[in-house]
Design a protein around this motif. Structure first.
Motif, PDB file in Angstrom:
ATOM      1  N   PHE A   1      31.675 -44.974   2.655  1.00  0.00           N
ATOM      2  CA  PHE A   1      30.280 -45.341   2.376  1.00  0.00           C
ATOM      3  C   PHE A   1      29.294 -44.584   3.278  1.00  0.00           C
ATOM      4  O   PHE A   1      28.218 -44.192   2.834  1.00  0.00           O
ATOM      5  CB  PHE A   1      30.080 -46.855   2.531  1.00  0.00           C
ATOM      6  N   ALA A   2      29.685 -44.393   4.538  1.00  0.00           N
ATOM      7  CA  ALA A   2      28.793 -43.672   5.461  1.00  0.00           C
ATOM      8  C   ALA A   2      28.570 -42.247   4.961  1.00  0.00           C
ATOM      9  O   ALA A   2      27.439 -41.744   4.953  1.00  0.00           O
ATOM     10  CB  ALA A   2      29.394 -43.663   6.870  1.00  0.00           C
ATOM     11  N   VAL A   3      29.652 -41.606   4.491  1.00  0.00           N
ATOM     12  CA  VAL A   3      29.523 -40.245   3.938  1.00  0.00           C
ATOM     13  C   VAL A   3      28.647 -40.283   2.683  1.00  0.00           C
ATOM     14  O   VAL A   3      27.757 -39.441   2.499  1.00  0.00           O
ATOM     15  CB  VAL A   3      30.919 -39.655   3.612  1.00  0.00           C
ATOM     16  N   ALA A   4      28.877 -41.280   1.828  1.00  0.00           N
ATOM     17  CA  ALA A   4      28.116 -41.381   0.580  1.00  0.00           C
ATOM     18  C   ALA A   4      26.614 -41.517   0.848  1.00  0.00           C
ATOM     19  O   ALA A   4      25.794 -40.875   0.193  1.00  0.00           O
ATOM     20  CB  ALA A   4      28.608 -42.575  -0.231  1.00  0.00           C
TER      21      ALA A   4
ATOM     22  N   PHE B   1      25.584 -38.225   4.118  1.00  0.00           N
ATOM     23  CA  PHE B   1      25.966 -36.803   4.086  1.00  0.00           C
ATOM     24  C   PHE B   1      26.002 -36.348   2.630  1.00  0.00           C
ATOM     25  O   PHE B   1      27.061 -36.264   2.008  1.00  0.00           O
ATOM     26  CB  PHE B   1      27.312 -36.588   4.791  1.00  0.00           C
ATOM     27  N   LYS B   2      24.817 -36.058   2.112  1.00  0.00           N
ATOM     28  CA  LYS B   2      24.667 -35.811   0.680  1.00  0.00           C
ATOM     29  C   LYS B   2      25.378 -34.544   0.207  1.00  0.00           C
ATOM     30  O   LYS B   2      25.668 -34.392  -0.980  1.00  0.00           O
ATOM     31  CB  LYS B   2      23.167 -35.714   0.320  1.00  0.00           C
ATOM     32  N   ASN B   3      25.672 -33.615   1.133  1.00  0.00           N
ATOM     33  CA  ASN B   3      26.327 -32.367   0.719  1.00  0.00           C
ATOM     34  C   ASN B   3      27.825 -32.550   0.500  1.00  0.00           C
ATOM     35  O   ASN B   3      28.480 -31.703  -0.117  1.00  0.00           O
ATOM     36  CB  ASN B   3      26.092 -31.268   1.761  1.00  0.00           C
ATOM     37  N   VAL B   4      28.400 -33.650   0.992  1.00  0.00           N
ATOM     38  CA  VAL B   4      29.852 -33.839   0.862  1.00  0.00           C
ATOM     39  C   VAL B   4      30.188 -34.334  -0.542  1.00  0.00           C
ATOM     40  O   VAL B   4      29.603 -35.291  -1.038  1.00  0.00           O
ATOM     41  CB  VAL B   4      30.365 -34.851   1.921  1.00  0.00           C
TER      42      VAL B   4
ATOM     43  N   ALA C   1      36.435 -33.682  -1.020  1.00  0.00           N
ATOM     44  CA  ALA C   1      36.503 -33.728   0.443  1.00  0.00           C
ATOM     45  C   ALA C   1      36.628 -35.164   0.944  1.00  0.00           C
ATOM     46  O   ALA C   1      37.469 -35.469   1.802  1.00  0.00           O
ATOM     47  CB  ALA C   1      35.257 -33.067   1.036  1.00  0.00           C
ATOM     48  N   VAL C   2      35.815 -36.076   0.401  1.00  0.00           N
ATOM     49  CA  VAL C   2      35.836 -37.454   0.912  1.00  0.00           C
ATOM     50  C   VAL C   2      37.128 -38.170   0.521  1.00  0.00           C
ATOM     51  O   VAL C   2      37.665 -38.984   1.294  1.00  0.00           O
ATOM     52  CB  VAL C   2      34.588 -38.253   0.459  1.00  0.00           C
ATOM     53  N   PHE C   3      37.656 -37.862  -0.669  1.00  0.00           N
ATOM     54  CA  PHE C   3      38.886 -38.526  -1.102  1.00  0.00           C
ATOM     55  C   PHE C   3      40.057 -38.133  -0.193  1.00  0.00           C
ATOM     56  O   PHE C   3      40.795 -39.001   0.295  1.00  0.00           O
ATOM     57  CB  PHE C   3      39.197 -38.148  -2.556  1.00  0.00           C
ATOM     58  N   ILE C   4      40.191 -36.809   0.052  1.00  0.00           N
ATOM     59  CA  ILE C   4      41.285 -36.358   0.932  1.00  0.00           C
ATOM     60  C   ILE C   4      41.063 -36.895   2.353  1.00  0.00           C
ATOM     61  O   ILE C   4      41.998 -37.353   3.013  1.00  0.00           O
ATOM     62  CB  ILE C   4      41.383 -34.812   0.938  1.00  0.00           C
ATOM     63  N   ALA C   5      39.807 -36.875   2.806  1.00  0.00           N
ATOM     64  CA  ALA C   5      39.501 -37.375   4.155  1.00  0.00           C
ATOM     65  C   ALA C   5      39.855 -38.853   4.282  1.00  0.00           C
ATOM     66  O   ALA C   5      40.380 -39.296   5.317  1.00  0.00           O
ATOM     67  CB  ALA C   5      38.021 -37.167   4.467  1.00  0.00           C
ATOM     68  N   ALA C   6      39.595 -39.633   3.206  1.00  0.00           N
ATOM     69  CA  ALA C   6      39.915 -41.069   3.248  1.00  0.00           C
ATOM     70  C   ALA C   6      41.420 -41.275   3.358  1.00  0.00           C
ATOM     71  O   ALA C   6      41.890 -42.121   4.127  1.00  0.00           O
ATOM     72  CB  ALA C   6      39.373 -41.761   2.002  1.00  0.00           C
ATOM     73  N   LEU C   7      42.187 -40.476   2.588  1.00  0.00           N
ATOM     74  CA  LEU C   7      43.655 -40.601   2.654  1.00  0.00           C
ATOM     75  C   LEU C   7      44.161 -40.202   4.039  1.00  0.00           C
ATOM     76  O   LEU C   7      45.009 -40.878   4.625  1.00  0.00           O
ATOM     77  CB  LEU C   7      44.317 -39.727   1.581  1.00  0.00           C
TER      78      LEU C   7
ATOM     79  N   VAL D   1      35.299 -42.788  11.816  1.00  0.00           N
ATOM     80  CA  VAL D   1      34.936 -41.482  12.383  1.00  0.00           C
ATOM     81  C   VAL D   1      35.810 -40.376  11.776  1.00  0.00           C
ATOM     82  O   VAL D   1      35.310 -39.295  11.428  1.00  0.00           O
ATOM     83  CB  VAL D   1      35.055 -41.508  13.931  1.00  0.00           C
ATOM     84  N   ILE D   2      37.121 -40.655  11.616  1.00  0.00           N
ATOM     85  CA  ILE D   2      38.010 -39.629  11.034  1.00  0.00           C
ATOM     86  C   ILE D   2      37.559 -39.263   9.622  1.00  0.00           C
ATOM     87  O   ILE D   2      37.483 -38.080   9.267  1.00  0.00           O
ATOM     88  CB  ILE D   2      39.487 -40.109  11.028  1.00  0.00           C
ATOM     89  N   VAL D   3      37.232 -40.274   8.819  1.00  0.00           N
ATOM     90  CA  VAL D   3      36.800 -39.997   7.434  1.00  0.00           C
ATOM     91  C   VAL D   3      35.541 -39.125   7.433  1.00  0.00           C
ATOM     92  O   VAL D   3      35.449 -38.140   6.684  1.00  0.00           O
ATOM     93  CB  VAL D   3      36.567 -41.309   6.649  1.00  0.00           C
ATOM     94  N   ILE D   4      34.587 -39.445   8.286  1.00  0.00           N
ATOM     95  CA  ILE D   4      33.328 -38.669   8.317  1.00  0.00           C
ATOM     96  C   ILE D   4      33.600 -37.228   8.773  1.00  0.00           C
ATOM     97  O   ILE D   4      33.206 -36.263   8.100  1.00  0.00           O
ATOM     98  CB  ILE D   4      32.300 -39.336   9.257  1.00  0.00           C
ATOM     99  N   VAL D   5      34.311 -37.091   9.893  1.00  0.00           N
ATOM    100  CA  VAL D   5      34.532 -35.756  10.463  1.00  0.00           C
ATOM    101  C   VAL D   5      35.368 -34.890   9.518  1.00  0.00           C
ATOM    102  O   VAL D   5      35.020 -33.732   9.230  1.00  0.00           O
ATOM    103  CB  VAL D   5      35.208 -35.861  11.860  1.00  0.00           C
ATOM    104  N   VAL D   6      36.483 -35.457   9.005  1.00  0.00           N
ATOM    105  CA  VAL D   6      37.358 -34.676   8.116  1.00  0.00           C
ATOM    106  C   VAL D   6      36.624 -34.324   6.821  1.00  0.00           C
ATOM    107  O   VAL D   6      36.770 -33.204   6.293  1.00  0.00           O
ATOM    108  CB  VAL D   6      38.677 -35.444   7.837  1.00  0.00           C
ATOM    109  N   SER D   7      35.797 -35.234   6.308  1.00  0.00           N
ATOM    110  CA  SER D   7      35.006 -34.930   5.090  1.00  0.00           C
ATOM    111  C   SER D   7      34.120 -33.715   5.321  1.00  0.00           C
ATOM    112  O   SER D   7      34.062 -32.805   4.472  1.00  0.00           O
ATOM    113  CB  SER D   7      34.080 -36.093   4.738  1.00  0.00           C
ATOM    114  N   LEU D   8      33.421 -33.698   6.451  1.00  0.00           N
ATOM    115  CA  LEU D   8      32.504 -32.597   6.746  1.00  0.00           C
ATOM    116  C   LEU D   8      33.268 -31.285   6.904  1.00  0.00           C
ATOM    117  O   LEU D   8      32.861 -30.233   6.389  1.00  0.00           O
ATOM    118  CB  LEU D   8      31.699 -32.908   8.019  1.00  0.00           C
ATOM    119  N   LEU D   9      34.436 -31.353   7.584  1.00  0.00           N
ATOM    120  CA  LEU D   9      35.248 -30.145   7.771  1.00  0.00           C
ATOM    121  C   LEU D   9      35.751 -29.619   6.426  1.00  0.00           C
ATOM    122  O   LEU D   9      35.627 -28.422   6.119  1.00  0.00           O
ATOM    123  CB  LEU D   9      36.454 -30.452   8.668  1.00  0.00           C
ATOM    124  N   LEU D  10      36.308 -30.517   5.620  1.00  0.00           N
ATOM    125  CA  LEU D  10      36.851 -30.107   4.325  1.00  0.00           C
ATOM    126  C   LEU D  10      35.755 -29.560   3.418  1.00  0.00           C
ATOM    127  O   LEU D  10      35.951 -28.571   2.718  1.00  0.00           O
ATOM    128  CB  LEU D  10      37.549 -31.293   3.646  1.00  0.00           C
ATOM    129  N   GLN D  11      34.580 -30.193   3.457  1.00  0.00           N
ATOM    130  CA  GLN D  11      33.495 -29.731   2.604  1.00  0.00           C
ATOM    131  C   GLN D  11      33.059 -28.318   2.989  1.00  0.00           C
ATOM    132  O   GLN D  11      32.736 -27.502   2.128  1.00  0.00           O
ATOM    133  CB  GLN D  11      32.297 -30.689   2.711  1.00  0.00           C
TER     134      GLN D  11
END
Lengths: 565, 45
Positions: A500-503, A506-509, A513-519, A550-560
């Motif tokens: 939800f924080a990414v949603a 972080f509108k560019n994600v 990216a967020v699905f893999i980051a969540a897993l 924090v992991i979901v947010i950081v990994v989402s940004l990296l993957l994106q």
């Protein structure tokens, strides 16, 4: 229990249930069943939000916590009003604009269907197990103190809740919560008034509060920054804001409460109502606990508040040792009462020198009393290793059952049952809604008519209710299971909050990216949990919330940044 | 699935003339409450 208490208890609960069923007799579409036709006013929404959060354990444990630890627990809620304003400004307009039934529905518009489904499943696992515990936790205390079978207390709470939640859906939950909150708040105010009147004739309200303060019990605010201190201003304001943002913003049991508002204005006002009244309500509950503490300074309390444990130890070879502790406890009580009377006289005369001496003596005797209570718990545990010796949860209910006048015992028991029912109803309603809207109607059976989904919603409410009932009535057989359920929340909440924080921020994600980051985030949380369980690392479970997020947010940004699409 | 989007009306709050004023009221009320709790703690310690 006196017949009058039975009449008050049964009458109050029956009135609430029948009122809920009657008020929702015209609910006949999925929208009215799951969103209550979106016609609720702000005061109903506000009370409903408060009733959802306040479970029976709130009213059993919080006064006990004040009894043991003073009023500092109030600071835990300091972040709540700030979170309410943030949700009213940023989150509520998004949910309203998209006209969603559930919080997870928003994620499909923002990302894709699989992210929505994943988040909904994480919620169902977490809340599905917690619903059983919401019934079990008060049921075990009530069954012990009232000497009823656990099954009966579980059934009273569970069957009534299932009945009106299935019959009237979310509207039944909200309208009954309004009545339940009226009963709960009236009961707590009456308990506070009775407690003040139960003080000895020579002890005024001001004297009682003065002594409680001198004994260190009125420590509502502590501005000292200390990471090892669980409750202070900073942990409440910083940690609390994140905790309440995730709970009120992403947990369907709360989101559903304010989505059933008549308009964005009504829902916003409902959230702000909670922001204004929640902290004073917690203050009142804690203050009742302080008054119970003061009451037991003038009326001899038991050495241990869970009488079932005391009866258990009387039947063992440690009985004489325990009775010796009770004799010491009686002598200590007499000595402490004398010191407290000296302190009261000194406070009335404003004699600072005697106040200081008497305060020191009272504090010392109170510490001795604490040590004695601890010794008693250790002895019980030694004689009966399976006993649950934390008796703080039994302090308030002990006072209610043994010292309140006839009629009010029934009312205060209605308070506890109402609180258990109100939070359970929201949970069952949210579980059924998420199951139907995010899983069943979205991915499994997509082309049926409104009547079909209405019946499915009722069927899933019954299903989740029965799961909660089975769990609650057998939970005492699986001690480790209860601990596991407490941990389950921490295992999944972090990843949900991260998504939800990414949603929101972080509108560019994008979805991939967020699905893999969540897993990945969820996997790492589970690995940390396993390492902790087998003793390789040591970390408190509550930290898993933050780590997952924090992991979901950081990994989402990296993957994106890698995917770039 | 396309989620239905609706235009919602941004109404004025029933008290105060803007929402920002109402939000400020909630936060100021909370600050005053904490201040009152602080003096309560100090007065009886």
């Amino acid at each position: 229990m006196n017949p009058l208490d039975w009449i008050v208890l049964v009458g109050t609960l029956a009135f609430i249930v029948l009122y809920g069923v009657w008020k929702t007799r015209k609910v006949n579409t999925v929208e009215s069943y799951l969103l209550g036709d979106r016609d609720l006013k702000w005061w109903t929404i506000g009370l409903s939000i408060m009733a959802t959060q306040a479970s029976a354990i709130t009213f059993l444990s919080t006064p006990g916590q004040a009894f043991e630890d003073g009023m500092r627990f109030a600071q835990f809620y300091f972040g709540l009003p700030v979170a309410m304003v943030i949700l009213a400004v940023f989150v509520l307009p998004i949910y309203y604009r998209l006209k969603v039934y559930t919080a997870y529905e928003y994620l499909e518009g923002r990302f894709d269907r699989k992210t929505r489904t994943l988040t909904a499943i994480l919620f169902l696992i977490q809340r599905g197990l917690a619903a059983g515990l919401t019934i079990y936790a008060p049921a075990i205390i009530l069954s012990t103190i009232l000497e009823w079978e656990l099954l009966w207390t579980v059934l009273i709470i569970g069957v009534l809740v299932i009945f009106y939640t299935v019959a009237g859906g979310t509207k039944a939950v909200s309208v009954t919560q309004k009545q339940q909150m009226i009963v709960i708040l009236s009961g707590m105010v009456i308990a506070a008034i009775i407690l003040m009147n139960k003080m000895p004739a020579n002890v005024s309200f001001n004297d009682a509060v003065g002594v409680a303060g001198k004994m260190g019990k009125l420590n509502v605010v502590d501005f000292e920054f200390d990471l090892s201190n669980r409750y202070n201003f900073w942990s409440g304001m910083l940690g609390g804001v994140f905790l309440f943002l995730s709970y009120f913003g992403t947990d369907q049991s709360q989101v559903q409460r304010y989505l059933s508002g008549k308009s964005l204005t009504e829902s916003r006002l409902g959230l702000l109502f909670n922001g204004i009244f929640k902290v004073p309500m917690q203050f009142l509950i804690l203050f009742v606990g302080i008054m119970v503490f003061m009451f037991f300074q003038f009326t001899k309390p038991p050495l241990h508040f869970n009488n079932a444990n005391v009866q258990k130890i009387y039947e063992t070879s440690a009985a004489n040792e325990y009775k010796a502790l009770e004799t010491k406890h009686d002598a200590l009580f007499e000595e402490k009462q004398e010191a407290i009377n000296t302190l009261i006289t000194a406070l009335q005369k404003e004699d600072e020198a005697i106040i200081a001496t008497a305060q020191s003596k009272v504090k010392t005797l109170n510490e001795e009393n604490k040590a004695l209570r601890k010794e008693a718990k250790e002895l019980i545990l030694k004689a009966a290793p399976s006993a649950k010796v934390k008796d703080a949860d039994y302090v308030f209910i002990n006072f209610v059952v043994n010292y309140l006048p006839v009629g009010l015992v029934g009312l205060l028991l209605a308070v506890i049952f109402s609180a258990a029912m109100s939070s359970t109803a929201s949970e069952l309603n949210a579980l059924a809604t998420t199951t139907v809207v995010d899983i069943y109607r979205r991915s499994l059976v997509t082309d049926k008519d409104d009547r079909h989904y209405l019946n499915a919603s009722k069927g899933f409410t019954v299903m989740w209710g029965l799961i909660a009932l089975v769990f609650a009535s057998t939970a005492d057989l699986f001690e480790n299971l209860i601990q596991a359920v407490n941990i389950v929340g921490s295992l999944f909440y972090g990843a949900i909050l991260g998504i939800f924080a990414v949603a929101f921020f972080f509108k560019n994600v994008k979805s991939k990216a967020v699905f893999i980051a969540a897993l990945i985030g969820e996997l790492i949380v589970l690995i940390i949990f396993a390492l902790n369980m087998y003793g390789y690392i040591e970390i408190a479970y509550l930290w898993l919330n933050m780590i997952g997020c924090v992991i979901v947010i950081v990994v989402s940004l990296l993957l994106q940044s890698i995917f770039r699409d | 699935m396309e989620i239905e989007k609706t235009d919602y009306k941004e109404e004025a709050p029933p008290i105060f003339s803007t929402w920002n004023q109402l939000y400020a009221f909630v936060l100021v009320f909370h600050a005053l409450l904490i201040t009152a709790f602080y003096f309560f703690t100090q007065a009886y310690s």
